[in-house]
Design a protein around this motif. Structure first.
Motif, PDB file in Angstrom:
ATOM      1  N   PHE A 279       0.843  -1.190   0.000  1.00 36.95           N
ATOM      2  CA  PHE A 279       0.000   0.000   0.000  1.00 36.95           C
ATOM      3  C   PHE A 279       0.884   1.248   0.000  1.00 36.95           C
ATOM      4  O   PHE A 279       1.849   1.338   0.763  1.00 36.95           O
ATOM      5  CB  PHE A 279      -0.908   0.022   1.231  1.00 36.95           C
ATOM      6  CG  PHE A 279      -2.090  -0.895   1.141  1.00 36.95           C
ATOM      7  CD1 PHE A 279      -3.351  -0.397   0.884  1.00 36.95           C
ATOM      8  CD2 PHE A 279      -1.942  -2.256   1.312  1.00 36.95           C
ATOM      9  CE1 PHE A 279      -4.455  -1.235   0.806  1.00 36.95           C
ATOM     10  CE2 PHE A 279      -3.024  -3.109   1.234  1.00 36.95           C
ATOM     11  CZ  PHE A 279      -4.283  -2.598   0.976  1.00 36.95           C
ATOM     12  N   GLY A 280       0.552   2.202  -0.843  1.00 33.84           N
ATOM     13  CA  GLY A 280       1.294   3.458  -0.875  1.00 33.84           C
ATOM     14  C   GLY A 280       2.523   3.440  -1.758  1.00 33.84           C
ATOM     15  O   GLY A 280       3.191   4.462  -1.904  1.00 33.84           O
ATOM     16  N   SER A 281       2.845   2.289  -2.374  1.00 34.59           N
ATOM     17  CA  SER A 281       3.980   2.217  -3.301  1.00 34.59           C
ATOM     18  C   SER A 281       3.495   2.414  -4.728  1.00 34.59           C
ATOM     19  O   SER A 281       2.319   2.194  -5.032  1.00 34.59           O
ATOM     20  CB  SER A 281       4.680   0.854  -3.184  1.00 34.59           C
ATOM     21  OG  SER A 281       5.264   0.695  -1.913  1.00 34.59           O
ATOM     22  N   HIS A 282       4.389   2.819  -5.603  1.00 35.09           N
ATOM     23  CA  HIS A 282       4.039   2.973  -7.015  1.00 35.09           C
ATOM     24  C   HIS A 282       3.683   1.621  -7.614  1.00 35.09           C
ATOM     25  O   HIS A 282       4.268   0.585  -7.246  1.00 35.09           O
ATOM     26  CB  HIS A 282       5.205   3.601  -7.779  1.00 35.09           C
ATOM     27  CG  HIS A 282       5.366   5.069  -7.541  1.00 35.09           C
ATOM     28  ND1 HIS A 282       4.651   6.018  -8.241  1.00 35.09           N
ATOM     29  CD2 HIS A 282       6.148   5.746  -6.662  1.00 35.09           C
ATOM     30  CE1 HIS A 282       4.993   7.219  -7.813  1.00 35.09           C
ATOM     31  NE2 HIS A 282       5.893   7.085  -6.858  1.00 35.09           N
ATOM     32  N   LEU A 283       2.740   1.618  -8.531  1.00 38.35           N
ATOM     33  CA  LEU A 283       2.268   0.376  -9.136  1.00 38.35           C
ATOM     34  C   LEU A 283       3.408  -0.375  -9.813  1.00 38.35           C
ATOM     35  O   LEU A 283       3.549  -1.597  -9.645  1.00 38.35           O
ATOM     36  CB  LEU A 283       1.155   0.685 -10.146  1.00 38.35           C
ATOM     37  CG  LEU A 283       0.508  -0.518 -10.829  1.00 38.35           C
ATOM     38  CD1 LEU A 283      -0.198  -1.402  -9.812  1.00 38.35           C
ATOM     39  CD2 LEU A 283      -0.472  -0.057 -11.911  1.00 38.35           C
ATOM     40  N   HIS A 284       4.242   0.330 -10.552  1.00 38.21           N
ATOM     41  CA  HIS A 284       5.328  -0.340 -11.263  1.00 38.21           C
ATOM     42  C   HIS A 284       6.353  -0.921 -10.290  1.00 38.21           C
ATOM     43  O   HIS A 284       6.974  -1.953 -10.564  1.00 38.21           O
ATOM     44  CB  HIS A 284       6.005   0.620 -12.247  1.00 38.21           C
ATOM     45  CG  HIS A 284       6.702   1.775 -11.606  1.00 38.21           C
ATOM     46  ND1 HIS A 284       7.988   1.692 -11.125  1.00 38.21           N
ATOM     47  CD2 HIS A 284       6.284   3.046 -11.349  1.00 38.21           C
ATOM     48  CE1 HIS A 284       8.339   2.855 -10.606  1.00 38.21           C
ATOM     49  NE2 HIS A 284       7.331   3.695 -10.734  1.00 38.21           N
ATOM     50  N   THR A 285       6.527  -0.270  -9.121  1.00 41.86           N
ATOM     51  CA  THR A 285       7.454  -0.778  -8.111  1.00 41.86           C
ATOM     52  C   THR A 285       6.966  -2.107  -7.541  1.00 41.86           C
ATOM     53  O   THR A 285       7.745  -3.059  -7.383  1.00 41.86           O
ATOM     54  CB  THR A 285       7.624   0.246  -6.970  1.00 41.86           C
ATOM     55  OG1 THR A 285       8.061   1.494  -7.521  1.00 41.86           O
ATOM     56  CG2 THR A 285       8.631  -0.229  -5.944  1.00 41.86           C
ATOM     57  N   VAL A 286       5.667  -2.166  -7.217  1.00 43.84           N
ATOM     58  CA  VAL A 286       5.077  -3.406  -6.689  1.00 43.84           C
ATOM     59  C   VAL A 286       5.203  -4.526  -7.714  1.00 43.84           C
ATOM     60  O   VAL A 286       5.579  -5.657  -7.385  1.00 43.84           O
ATOM     61  CB  VAL A 286       3.602  -3.181  -6.303  1.00 43.84           C
ATOM     62  CG1 VAL A 286       2.961  -4.488  -5.841  1.00 43.84           C
ATOM     63  CG2 VAL A 286       3.481  -2.125  -5.211  1.00 43.84           C
ATOM     64  N   CYS A 287       4.887  -4.210  -8.974  1.00 40.89           N
ATOM     65  CA  CYS A 287       4.933  -5.232 -10.031  1.00 40.89           C
ATOM     66  C   CYS A 287       6.360  -5.715 -10.283  1.00 40.89           C
ATOM     67  O   CYS A 287       6.587  -6.909 -10.528  1.00 40.89           O
ATOM     68  CB  CYS A 287       4.317  -4.678 -11.315  1.00 40.89           C
ATOM     69  SG  CYS A 287       2.522  -4.423 -11.213  1.00 40.89           S
ATOM     70  N   GLU A 288       7.323  -4.814 -10.227  1.00 36.83           N
ATOM     71  CA  GLU A 288       8.726  -5.211 -10.421  1.00 36.83           C
ATOM     72  C   GLU A 288       9.177  -6.161  -9.316  1.00 36.83           C
ATOM     73  O   GLU A 288       9.874  -7.152  -9.582  1.00 36.83           O
ATOM     74  CB  GLU A 288       9.621  -3.970 -10.459  1.00 36.83           C
ATOM     75  CG  GLU A 288       9.521  -3.179 -11.757  1.00 36.83           C
ATOM     76  CD  GLU A 288      10.331  -1.887 -11.696  1.00 36.83           C
ATOM     77  OE1 GLU A 288      11.036  -1.681 -10.671  1.00 36.83           O
ATOM     78  OE2 GLU A 288      10.250  -1.092 -12.647  1.00 36.83           O
ATOM     79  N   ARG A 289       8.806  -5.877  -8.073  1.00 46.53           N
ATOM     80  CA  ARG A 289       9.195  -6.747  -6.959  1.00 46.53           C
ATOM     81  C   ARG A 289       8.582  -8.135  -7.105  1.00 46.53           C
ATOM     82  O   ARG A 289       9.204  -9.138  -6.746  1.00 46.53           O
ATOM     83  CB  ARG A 289       8.752  -6.134  -5.626  1.00 46.53           C
ATOM     84  CG  ARG A 289       9.545  -4.931  -5.190  1.00 46.53           C
ATOM     85  CD  ARG A 289       9.448  -4.733  -3.688  1.00 46.53           C
ATOM     86  NE  ARG A 289       8.068  -4.635  -3.226  1.00 46.53           N
ATOM     87  CZ  ARG A 289       7.448  -3.484  -2.980  1.00 46.53           C
ATOM     88  NH1 ARG A 289       8.087  -2.338  -3.162  1.00 46.53           N
ATOM     89  NH2 ARG A 289       6.209  -3.471  -2.548  1.00 46.53           N
ATOM     90  N   GLU A 290       7.368  -8.192  -7.640  1.00 45.79           N
ATOM     91  CA  GLU A 290       6.658  -9.468  -7.764  1.00 45.79           C
ATOM     92  C   GLU A 290       6.873 -10.127  -9.135  1.00 45.79           C
ATOM     93  O   GLU A 290       6.327 -11.202  -9.393  1.00 45.79           O
ATOM     94  CB  GLU A 290       5.159  -9.247  -7.524  1.00 45.79           C
ATOM     95  CG  GLU A 290       4.841  -8.717  -6.127  1.00 45.79           C
ATOM     96  CD  GLU A 290       3.363  -8.445  -5.916  1.00 45.79           C
ATOM     97  OE1 GLU A 290       2.968  -8.144  -4.782  1.00 45.79           O
ATOM     98  OE2 GLU A 290       2.584  -8.556  -6.903  1.00 45.79           O
ATOM     99  N   ASN A 291       7.640  -9.443  -9.996  1.00 42.53           N
ATOM    100  CA  ASN A 291       7.896  -9.960 -11.336  1.00 42.53           C
ATOM    101  C   ASN A 291       6.580 -10.266 -12.062  1.00 42.53           C
ATOM    102  O   ASN A 291       6.373 -11.349 -12.621  1.00 42.53           O
ATOM    103  CB  ASN A 291       8.774 -11.217 -11.278  1.00 42.53           C
ATOM    104  CG  ASN A 291       9.344 -11.587 -12.652  1.00 42.53           C
ATOM    105  OD1 ASN A 291       9.486 -10.730 -13.525  1.00 42.53           O
ATOM    106  ND2 ASN A 291       9.656 -12.860 -12.840  1.00 42.53           N
TER     107      ASN A 291
END
Length: 475
Positions: A279-291
């Motif tokens: 929550f509160g992170s950029h969408l692309h950041t979350v997706c990059e972490r989760e591949n």
């Protein structure tokens, strides 16, 4: 001053809208002429804090009128101009910064103040006997402004009082928060701008200065005239306050040294002491972490709702328990194993509330700021087919995380609409719920109400023409 024996003698307290008791005036009303009344008027002015130039009249009738004037507030203060529920966070108390904690409050706006209740005013008044009084904010001399930078939430404005208190108020519904902003601003504008007069409120001055040793000189003469037990009590309070101030200064100094030596956020993250949040992170950041191109939490929520929430009345419109939603948010941020089939998430409205909160707290919305005006221009096009094709073209130009997450979400919402006969959620209803959550301008000013119409229309069109815009309903 000679005591009047006439029964018509009265004592009047001169108050400005933003001032406490400043001057007491005695008038003898049985004079024969206007000139006589003026010539026989006498006054007592509070020339210094706690000191008077002449003794106050102890006439029983005069004394009762003076006391009632202080105890009973003017009628204008009791007139309620607006009331309702808003999200509230107090971020400063007397100039001291506080940790921001949002809570739902029943807000009551009168002509010169705001009161915050934990429940509706009728319920709150019934609980007043227990000693739970509402928090009151004096609007005299206050300042109000939009405060987007103070919170990741949308539609946030800040009220700053002359005493250094700061409050954030918020609502997801644009026209509601806009109406509150103008109502409070109008109330502030009607009040005098200079609440700093020394005689504004003697008690307020005492409280503000209670931690200063200057009070010793102000009240030295008064202490000598008081009874021994009163003098001892006052001296203890003054010395105790001075001691407290010294202790607080030492604590502040130590905290300041600790903060300057503390490790950076990046260092703590590298050591694994602080984890990256969802929550509160950029969408692309979350997706990059989760591949991935669609956040895992979004997929889990969609799956849970489609499993047990498609037929629920008011799905996505009804709010879940905020405390339970925050608990779910905390677990997700701590990257703990999440099982939405667990009994603690039995209320499907908690799941939908958390999903909406995820999109609402994105630093940049699902529809990127750089695309907002282009989507608005597309929805304005007169030809319906041209409108669809333009929006389809814009969707294809979005970054993969935005495009794929948008496709997954709207594909899910089309299944909600398909069960509208049971859940009573039409395309228009979902457009109202998700429009302002997914689309917003980077700098929202006076166009909020106009933008809200376009936000809803864009969400509705993407729902009703999902297959044309995204190609198919399946991923």
């Amino acid at each position: 001053m000679q005591k009047s024996t006439d029964s018509d003698t009265s004592m009047e307290t001169l108050n400005s809208p933003c001032q406490g008791t400043g001057a007491v005036q005695m008038r003898i009303k049985n004079a024969n002429s206007h000139h006589d009344r003026l010539s026989q008027s006498k006054s007592m002015i509070l020339t210094d804090v706690g000191k008077v130039t002449a003794p106050i009249s102890r006439h029983r009738r005069n004394h009762s009128q003076h006391v009632l004037k202080d105890v009973i507030p003017p009628l204008e203060q009791l007139m309620v101009e607006k009331e309702g529920y808003l999200q509230k966070a107090k971020i400063a108390d007397g100039g001291k910064k506080l940790r921001k904690n949002w809570s739902t409050s029943w807000i009551v706006l009168s002509s010169r103040k705001i009161e915050f209740y934990k429940e509706s005013k009728q319920q709150a008044l019934s609980n007043m006997k227990t000693g739970n009084k509402p928090e009151s904010v004096d609007l005299c001399g206050a300042h109000i402004e939009w405060a987007k930078e103070k919170s990741s939430r949308k539609n946030v404005f800040q009220i700053t009082t002359v005493s250094g208190n700061e409050f954030l108020l918020q609502s997801d519904i644009d026209f509601i928060i806009l109406d509150w902003f103008h109502a409070i601003k109008n109330a502030i504008d009607r009040l005098p701008k200079d609440p700093s007069s020394p005689s504004r409120n003697l008690e307020l001055f005492k409280i503000q200065r209670s931690s200063s040793t200057e009070l010793l000189s102000h009240y030295d003469s008064d202490i000598k005239e008081q009874k021994p037990e009163h003098r001892k009590s006052l001296m203890f309070r003054l010395h105790h306050s001075a001691s407290d101030t010294s202790d607080k200064n030492r604590v502040k100094s130590r905290l300041k040294k600790f903060i300057t030596r503390r490790p950076s956020l990046k260092t703590l993250q590298e050591k694994g002491l602080i984890k990256d949040q969802i929550f509160g992170s950029h969408l692309h950041t979350v997706c990059e972490r989760e591949n991935s191109t669609v956040p895992r939490f979004v997929k889990q929520c969609i799956e849970a709702v489609e499993k047990r929430g498609l037929d629920v009345d008011g799905i996505y419109r009804v709010s879940g328990n905020l405390a339970t939603i925050q608990k779910l948010r905390f677990i997700v941020n701590q990257e703990e194993k999440l099982n939405l089939d667990d009994s603690q998430w039995e209320d499907i409205h908690v799941v939908t509330g958390a999903l909406k909160m995820f999109f609402r707290e994105l630093p940049e919305p699902l529809f990127p700021y750089s695309f907002f005006e282009r989507f608005v221009e597309a929805i304005k096009k007169q030809d319906y087919n041209t409108r669809i094709e333009t929006i389809k073209s814009l969707v294809q130009k979005l970054p993969p995380p935005n495009r794929d997450t948008m496709k997954a979400l709207f594909g899910h919402l089309t299944k909600i609409v398909a069960k509208a006969s049971k859940n009573l959620m039409s395309t228009q209803s979902l457009g109202i719920v998700f429009g302002p959550t997914l689309l917003r301008a980077e700098n929202e000013t006076g166009n909020m109400a106009i933008h809200m119409v376009y936000q809803n229309q864009i969400a509705e069109l993407m729902l009703s023409e999902y297959s044309k815009i995204f190609g198919s309903e399946e991923d």
